[in-house]
Every structure is written in C-alpha cells, then in structure tokens.
Design an enzyme around this catalytic site. Sequence first.
Site, PDB file in Angstrom:
ATOM      1  N   LYS A 145       0.807  -1.218   0.103  1.00 47.67           N
ATOM      2  CA  LYS A 145       0.097   0.022   0.097  1.00 47.67           C
ATOM      3  C   LYS A 145       0.838   1.170   0.033  1.00 47.67           C
ATOM      4  O   LYS A 145       0.630   2.258  -0.807  1.00 47.67           O
ATOM      5  CB  LYS A 145      -0.892   0.023   1.266  1.00 47.67           C
ATOM      6  CG  LYS A 145      -1.564   1.507   1.579  1.00 47.67           C
ATOM      7  CD  LYS A 145      -2.519   1.356   2.635  1.00 47.67           C
ATOM      8  CE  LYS A 145      -1.592   1.558   4.224  1.00 47.67           C
ATOM      9  NZ  LYS A 145      -1.439   2.993   4.135  1.00 47.67           N
ATOM     10  N   ASN A 146       1.738   1.201   1.001  1.00 51.03           N
ATOM     11  CA  ASN A 146       2.587   2.439   1.092  1.00 51.03           C
ATOM     12  C   ASN A 146       3.596   2.780   0.160  1.00 51.03           C
ATOM     13  O   ASN A 146       4.518   3.825   0.001  1.00 51.03           O
ATOM     14  CB  ASN A 146       3.226   2.557   2.508  1.00 51.03           C
ATOM     15  CG  ASN A 146       2.148   2.664   3.308  1.00 51.03           C
ATOM     16  OD1 ASN A 146       1.227   2.945   3.247  1.00 51.03           O
ATOM     17  ND2 ASN A 146       2.436   2.539   4.757  1.00 51.03           N
TER      18      ASN A 146
ATOM     19  N   CYS B 219      -5.480  13.314  12.821  1.00 53.79           N
ATOM     20  CA  CYS B 219      -5.579  12.011  12.660  1.00 53.79           C
ATOM     21  C   CYS B 219      -5.585  11.051  13.907  1.00 53.79           C
ATOM     22  O   CYS B 219      -5.059  11.831  14.843  1.00 53.79           O
ATOM     23  CB  CYS B 219      -4.448  11.276  11.479  1.00 53.79           C
ATOM     24  SG  CYS B 219      -3.932   9.606  11.703  1.00 53.79           S
TER      25      CYS B 219
ATOM     26  N   ARG C  53       0.349  14.851  13.083  1.00 50.82           N
ATOM     27  CA  ARG C  53       0.912  14.734  11.936  1.00 50.82           C
ATOM     28  C   ARG C  53       0.792  15.954  11.161  1.00 50.82           C
ATOM     29  O   ARG C  53       0.187  16.037  10.014  1.00 50.82           O
ATOM     30  CB  ARG C  53       0.071  13.373  11.125  1.00 50.82           C
ATOM     31  CG  ARG C  53       0.236  12.309  11.930  1.00 50.82           C
ATOM     32  CD  ARG C  53      -0.697  10.926  11.078  1.00 50.82           C
ATOM     33  NE  ARG C  53       0.287  10.818  10.107  1.00 50.82           N
ATOM     34  CZ  ARG C  53      -0.173   9.578   9.329  1.00 50.82           C
ATOM     35  NH1 ARG C  53      -1.367   8.889   9.328  1.00 50.82           N
ATOM     36  NH2 ARG C  53       0.640   9.163   8.346  1.00 50.82           N
TER      37      ARG C  53
ATOM     38  N   VAL D 160       2.113  18.984   8.285  1.00 49.60           N
ATOM     39  CA  VAL D 160       2.967  18.729   7.073  1.00 49.60           C
ATOM     40  C   VAL D 160       3.807  19.954   6.856  1.00 49.60           C
ATOM     41  O   VAL D 160       4.349  20.199   5.775  1.00 49.60           O
ATOM     42  CB  VAL D 160       1.930  18.842   5.822  1.00 49.60           C
ATOM     43  CG1 VAL D 160       1.172  17.478   5.915  1.00 49.60           C
ATOM     44  CG2 VAL D 160       0.998  20.042   5.992  1.00 49.60           C
TER      45      VAL D 160
ATOM     46  N   ASP E  79       4.642   0.632  12.023  1.00 48.28           N
ATOM     47  CA  ASP E  79       3.251   0.063  11.346  1.00 48.28           C
ATOM     48  C   ASP E  79       3.152  -1.349  11.957  1.00 48.28           C
ATOM     49  O   ASP E  79       1.899  -1.830  11.441  1.00 48.28           O
ATOM     50  CB  ASP E  79       3.317   0.052  10.032  1.00 48.28           C
ATOM     51  CG  ASP E  79       3.383   1.619   9.698  1.00 48.28           C
ATOM     52  OD1 ASP E  79       3.401   1.770   8.310  1.00 48.28           O
ATOM     53  OD2 ASP E  79       2.777   2.374  10.180  1.00 48.28           O
TER      54      ASP E  79
ATOM     55  N   ARG F 120      -8.790  -0.622   4.368  1.00 49.44           N
ATOM     56  CA  ARG F 120      -8.074   0.526   3.952  1.00 49.44           C
ATOM     57  C   ARG F 120      -6.542  -0.096   3.375  1.00 49.44           C
ATOM     58  O   ARG F 120      -5.786   0.479   2.507  1.00 49.44           O
ATOM     59  CB  ARG F 120      -7.640   1.552   4.937  1.00 49.44           C
ATOM     60  CG  ARG F 120      -9.052   2.238   5.184  1.00 49.44           C
ATOM     61  CD  ARG F 120      -8.559   3.721   5.894  1.00 49.44           C
ATOM     62  NE  ARG F 120      -7.877   4.268   5.001  1.00 49.44           N
ATOM     63  CZ  ARG F 120      -7.165   5.522   5.748  1.00 49.44           C
ATOM     64  NH1 ARG F 120      -7.432   5.857   6.848  1.00 49.44           N
ATOM     65  NH2 ARG F 120      -6.185   6.315   4.801  1.00 49.44           N
TER      66      ARG F 120
HETATM   67  C1  EPZ Z   1       4.100   7.084   6.403  1.00 46.20           C
HETATM   68  O1  EPZ Z   1       3.267   8.072   6.894  1.00 46.20           O
HETATM   69  C2  EPZ Z   1       3.166   6.036   6.209  1.00 46.20           C
HETATM   70  N1  EPZ Z   1       2.179   6.220   5.470  1.00 46.20           N
HETATM   71  C3  EPZ Z   1       2.705   5.504   7.687  1.00 46.20           C
HETATM   72  O2  EPZ Z   1       1.780   4.274   7.403  1.00 46.20           O
HETATM   73  C4  EPZ Z   1       4.037   5.292   8.445  1.00 46.20           C
HETATM   74  O3  EPZ Z   1       3.440   5.068   9.952  1.00 46.20           O
HETATM   75  C5  EPZ Z   1       5.021   6.385   8.624  1.00 46.20           C
HETATM   76  O4  EPZ Z   1       5.322   6.724   7.047  1.00 46.20           O
HETATM   77  C6  EPZ Z   1       6.148   5.966   9.470  1.00 46.20           C
HETATM   78  O5  EPZ Z   1       6.708   5.080   8.868  1.00 46.20           O
HETATM   79  C7  EPZ Z   1       2.146   6.159   3.889  1.00 46.20           C
HETATM   80  O6  EPZ Z   1       3.189   5.522   3.584  1.00 46.20           O
HETATM   81  C8  EPZ Z   1       0.872   6.249   3.295  1.00 46.20           C
HETATM   82  P1  EPZ Z   1       6.190  10.571   8.459  1.00 46.20           P
HETATM   83  P2  EPZ Z   1       4.110   9.623   6.902  1.00 46.20           P
HETATM   84  O7  EPZ Z   1       6.245  11.741   7.730  1.00 46.20           O
HETATM   85  O8  EPZ Z   1       4.769   9.904   5.649  1.00 46.20           O
HETATM   86  C9  EPZ Z   1       6.349  13.837  11.714  1.00 46.20           C
HETATM   87  C10 EPZ Z   1       0.024   2.920   7.502  1.00 46.20           C
HETATM   88  O9  EPZ Z   1      -0.515   2.402   8.918  1.00 46.20           O
HETATM   89  N2  EPZ Z   1       6.233  14.883  10.703  1.00 46.20           N
HETATM   90  O10 EPZ Z   1       7.512   9.460   8.280  1.00 46.20           O
HETATM   91  O11 EPZ Z   1       2.875  10.375   7.272  1.00 46.20           O
HETATM   92  C11 EPZ Z   1       4.876  12.838  11.965  1.00 46.20           C
HETATM   93  O12 EPZ Z   1       4.020  13.643  12.720  1.00 46.20           O
HETATM   94  C12 EPZ Z   1       0.566   4.417   7.972  1.00 46.20           C
HETATM   95  O13 EPZ Z   1       0.145   2.246   6.491  1.00 46.20           O
HETATM   96  C13 EPZ Z   1       6.194  16.122  10.998  1.00 46.20           C
HETATM   97  O14 EPZ Z   1       6.529  16.458  12.183  1.00 46.20           O
HETATM   98  O15 EPZ Z   1       4.739   9.661   8.189  1.00 46.20           O
HETATM   99  C14 EPZ Z   1       5.652  11.760  12.811  1.00 46.20           C
HETATM  100  O16 EPZ Z   1       5.713  11.967  13.932  1.00 46.20           O
HETATM  101  C15 EPZ Z   1       0.064   5.029   9.180  1.00 46.20           C
HETATM  102  N3  EPZ Z   1       6.205  17.190   9.888  1.00 46.20           N
HETATM  103  C16 EPZ Z   1       6.983  11.415  12.219  1.00 46.20           C
HETATM  104  O17 EPZ Z   1       7.319  12.871  11.436  1.00 46.20           O
HETATM  105  C17 EPZ Z   1       6.105  16.822   8.521  1.00 46.20           C
HETATM  106  O18 EPZ Z   1       5.890  17.476   7.982  1.00 46.20           O
HETATM  107  C18 EPZ Z   1       7.163  10.370  11.003  1.00 46.20           C
HETATM  108  O19 EPZ Z   1       6.119  10.823  10.043  1.00 46.20           O
HETATM  109  C19 EPZ Z   1       5.856  15.370   8.281  1.00 46.20           C
HETATM  110  C20 EPZ Z   1       5.945  14.300   9.366  1.00 46.20           C
END
Ligand code: EPZ
Length: 429
Positions: free
Chosen positions: A22-23, A126, A131, A133, A316, A408
């Site tokens: 998926k990811n 969420c 989370r 951006v 995950d 999902r």
């Molecule tokens: C990806 O989410 C995955 N989603 C998540 O899988 C996975 O848990 C996560 O990476 C970590 O491995 C997809 O690939 C679609 P991050 P993402 O940006 O990219 C913080 C599942 O169950 N952060 O690596 O959203 C954030 O809040 C899902 O399949 C900021 O602070 O995760 C988190 O604490 C759930 N500012 C950390 O970084 C930002 O702009 C890591 O998040 C971006 C992120």
Amino acid sequence: MDRIRISGGRKLNGSIPISGAKNATLPLMIASLLTDQTLVLENVPRLADVALLQRILGNHGVDVMVGGKRAGETQYDGQTLHISAAHIIDTTAPYELVSRMRASFWVIAPLVARTGEARISMPGGCAIGTRPVDLLIMALERLGAEIEIEGGYVIARARNGLRGGKVVFPKVTVGGTHTAVMAASLAKGTSVIENAAREPEIKDVADCLNKMGAKISGAGTSRIVIEGVARLFGARHRVVSDRIEAGTYAMAVAMAGGDVVLENAQPELLKAGLDVLVQAGAEITPTNAGIRVTRNGSGLAPVEVTTAPFPGFPTDLQAQLMALMTRARGTSRITETIFENRFMHVQELARLGARIQLEGETATIEGVERLKGAPVMATDLRASVSLVIAALAAEGETMVNRVYHLDRGFERLEDKLSACGAAIERING
Ligand code: EPZ
C-alpha cells in the site's frame, strides 16, 4: 457497517500470498502526475485507499484504466493500473477528499513541479497523531516554491518552475522524502536531500521514477541526490511486496501457532520485525517462495522494542507486536517514538483480558495465560489488525467492529486467514 467474527484457538497452516505494498502504491500512483505519458503499475493491491486515490487523481484529470484478468492469474494476483495524466485540468485537491486520506496531500509535489501551481487542502487531524505537514512545505520552499496558507489550503507556486536545492530534514519523514524526491525530479539543477527516509517504499518509487527518465541516486540511504530533468516519460513498474502485511501475518502465525509460508514476502525488507519474532520464539526460514514462519509447542518469550524509522522496528507493526506479547511468558515493553497517539488498541486489547500499562511513550505488557473473546472496536488500520491477531488466540468468539479501517490496508484478510484454517468470517452491513 461490516464486522468480522473470529473464533479463536485454531492453528494456522498453509500459505498466504503477500500483496503489493500500500505504502509504495500510493506514492507511485501520485508520481504519474509528473508525466503526460502512461505509467503502468503492476501488482497493485485492491484496497479502499487505492480506490479513493483513483478518485482523487481523477479530480485532477487523470485517467486510470484497470487491466483485465490475464490467463493463469488468481484472485490473489495484484491488479495492473494504466495511469495517464495527459492533461491536468485542475490543480486543487479539495478538503472532502484529502481529509479522507492523508497521503493524498503528496500530490502537491508533482502538481507544482509540472504545472507551476497547486492548491491542496491541509489533511486535518488523525487518530494516531497530529501529523503536521510543515516538513513537506519546508522541502518545497527549499526547491524554490512560494507557499501561502489560506482557508485551510496550502497554495504552492513556482511560475518559472522549481530549482535544485538542499533539503535537510530535522527528523526522518517518509512523506517529506517522497515529496522532495518527486518535486526535485523536474526541478532545474541538482538537489540533495539529507537525513532522508530509507524505507523500501522510497527506493521503490525512486526506481520507478528512474525508469520514467529521472536521475536519482542514493534512494534507500539517508542522502539522496537528484539531477532534475526537463520531462519524464511513461514506464512499467511492479510494486514491491508489502513488508507490513507480511510482518502482520508472521505475527498472526506466532500468536496462533502453526506453519505458514508467506509467498512473495522479502525477508530483507522486514529484518527488524523478523529478528523480534525469533526473540519471541518463532522460527523464521527464508525460502524461494518467500518466508516460512513456524511456531509449535514453545511458548512466547517477552521482548523489549522501540519503534524507529527503517531499518529500525516499524511503527506500523507496533500494535500487532503488542497483541502478540499479551500472551508472552513475562513482561514486555514497547516504546512508540514515531506517532504520539498510537496506543488506541490498548483499551480494546484489555477487553480481551490483556494486561497493559501505559506510561508516556511506553507500554508495559504483562503476559496472561489466556485471552477471552469479546466485541471490540477498530480505531485505525494497524490497531484493527492487532485485534484480529489477539482474537485468533482468544477463547471463544470475538466480533471486530468498524472493519472499514482494515479494508484500507489489508486485501482479502479473512480469505487469506481462513485458507490457513482460521475460523474467521465477515458479516456484511
Ligand atoms: C508514512 O506516513 C506511512 N504512510 C505511515 O503508514 C507510516 O506509519 C509512517 O510513514 C512512518 O513509517 C504512508 O506511506 C502512506 P512520516 P507519513 O512523515 O509519511 C512527523 C500505515 O499504517 N512529521 O514519516 O505521514 C510526523 O508527525 C501508515 O500504513 C512532522 O512533524 O509519516 C511523525 O511523528 C500510518 N512534520 C513523524 O514525523 C511533517 O511535515 C514521521 O512521519 C511530516 C511528518
């Protein structure tokens, strides 16, 4: 709303085909916006998130054709998508769509890189954490985009196109790395990403982009270099297998006992998870078909695990591991460092008789002799499957509610488990 009923106590034996990831699929579909030619993706899982993203891309003018069944294919083979973003007719991604799937925010990168503008709704809250951006926006600014935030939308502009730059992430972010890599692929000049995410899905997307004519090196390491090109082209790419789905079923076999081959699973993508399973008492054997997971007779040993970005133990798989440790002989500790609110499954596992204490980022799990079936509520994708894993070993019947969370990210979960002997069925509506 569909529910899933499970009667526990049955061992799992046989084989489970692992689907495409998926990811990886979601960012790969989004990458199709970078070219006016057709991107063909094979081994695409049939998931609710994939169908929703098809709608979101359609809103920008993208055509998605699903290839028909081919001779010799089974219902477990992935689908083939022919994705064509020949004409981008709308560069706005509305709140109604983005709020339903956070990853759709990533369309901001290819839209601003290819058309010079994008207006994307902020994803909103969420279940597993705030989370933000901010790091994705920072990356686009480093590549020359002008950013405005107005009325809950992020407006990115680059009238003369993006330009190469240096992006240093203060913390590892998967979404931030995908965003930076996609945007930099069409930027003028060279970009360098430091402290990049090293997840296998990042590498899979970069491999596909290189087939489309991009010049990306170092994907899969923490330093990625991208030489921007003027245009990207069509390509054909097979989605990497889903290491989180494979890890989930490996935990299920360790929980219920039995002997199962996870077909198409790639052990090198799941090392941290498999190492913990061996510590817990399961036997893991790489095979030509994938990974063989066995646990017979021996009890489960407690473990101490802290989640971390790849190659560390994946967040995950945290909920699934917690379910497994509810039956270990002793005390386990699991520390969640990626998301600040990813313990929603704790109270639901307690309904099955689990003994779990939470203190800040750490859960302490006291193993119990037996779990007992009960009605439980799914709260998010990975939390919901941890309830299924616990129910496989619980005495009596468990009813999992709100299984739309499961759909999902898990393709044909009840079919795959019942084919291995689990007493599991879906109850519609
Ligand atoms: C990806 O989410 C995955 N989603 C998540 O899988 C996975 O848990 C996560 O990476 C970590 O491995 C997809 O690939 C679609 P991050 P993402 O940006 O990219 C913080 C599942 O169950 N952060 O690596 O959203 C954030 O809040 C899902 O399949 C900021 O602070 O995760 C988190 O604490 C759930 N500012 C950390 O970084 C930002 O702009 C890591 O998040 C971006 C992120």
